[in-house]
Enzyme design. Structure first.
Site: not given
Ligand code: GUN
Length: 293
Positions: A53, A120, A97
């Protein structure tokens, strides 16, 4: 049957080129989109997602601020950090995350993120808006799946979509997005999960199968109708001593058995993954635009 392998990297790149123009346009207004990323603990898969990311933000000209916290961080400390990002004008998006360590209440943390920075789309307010079909940040992975279908000219209207998996991150929001009265929705949706009696009996009826369950190669040829579309959201690490890093990535779909049987298929890696990050960039840019209005 010739199976078209959907190239997620190529589709993601096409969208990112468009987004780059938007970032350039924002810079003429002296706005740099900013993303605050919080990772608690050292889960290797989460670490590699977060690194990917941050790299994508750098390539796009998005400012990314990285908070990597130890696994013994308290819930109070994490909430304090989220609150500081909530009021930081350089930050337009906040990403915590998941999963979080067991001693931290995920729900409490997600509820702390202000909806305007919840890129998100996980906060209860934004989930509610999504279900009601209102404008909001759409969760990145399901949004990415819709983009993959759109760029591959696969219409969802009137189709029977069977989703395997009911997570808050993929299955539940995706089912909601696909039943919306919209050009990327209008589907008939069935959601299967761990208590579904006969998953194959469901998936065999699908025009589009979407696997998001976290179980390596669960979906096999006998579970899918000939000519169906199969989207693999799973990213599983399977031990492989022949690889230097000791594992390989494997989706929820038995890829090789479906080639020649289905009309469209996504690979892992290189399918849905690049779209997830792209839609995060999209949401962060949308948030920066809204803050500048
Ligand atoms: N863990 C797995 N996929 C995601 C996501 O799209 N966003 C976040 N914050 N955590 C994740």
């Amino acid at each position: 049957m010739v199976t078209k392998i959907i190239d997620g990297k190529q589709i993601a790149e096409a969208i990112r080129q468009q987004l780059k123009k938007e970032v350039a346009e924002l810079s003429t207004q002296h706005i740099i989109p900013g993303l605050g990323v919080i990772l608690v603990g050292d889960d290797p898969a989460s670490r590699s997602y977060v690194t990917a990311k941050e790299k994508a933000c750098g390539e796009m000209g998005i400012y990314s601020r990285d908070h990597r916290l130890s696994s013994d961080t308290t819930e109070e400390e994490l909430i304090e950090l989220v609150n500081s990002l909530n009021i930081d004008p350089a930050i337009h998006g906040i990403l915590v995350q998941l999963p979080l360590p067991a001693h931290i209440d995920e729900k409490k943390v997600l509820e702390t993120i202000v909806p305007e920075k919840d890129v998100d789309g996980f906060s209860p307010i934004n989930v509610g808006r999504m279900v009601l079909g209102q404008k909001t940040f759409l969760p990145c992975t399901p949004h990415g799946v819709l983009k993959l279908l759109e760029y591959s000219n696969i219409l969802t209207e009137g189709k029977h979509v069977v989703i395997v998996g009911r997570s808050n991150i993929v299955g539940k929001p995706l089912a909601n997005m696909l039943i919306q009265k919209s050009s990327s929705g209008n589907a008939t949706v069935t959601v299967c999960h761990s208590r579904t009696r006969d998953i194959g009996a469901m998936t065999r009826q699908a025009d589009i199968v979407i696997a998001a369950v976290g179980s390596p190669a669960l979906i096999t040829k006998d579970m899918v109708k000939e000519g169906a579309v199969v989207i693999d959201v799973g990213v599983n690490r399977v031990t492989d001593p022949s690889r230097k890093r000791g594992f390989r990535l494997c989706g929820d779909v038995d890829f090789d058995s479906l080639v020649g049987h289905v009309s469209h298929l996504t690979p892992v890696p290189g399918g849905v993954g690049p779209l997830t990050i792209t839609m995060l960039l999209f949401n962060t840019i949308e948030s920066a635009k809204a803050a500048g209005e």
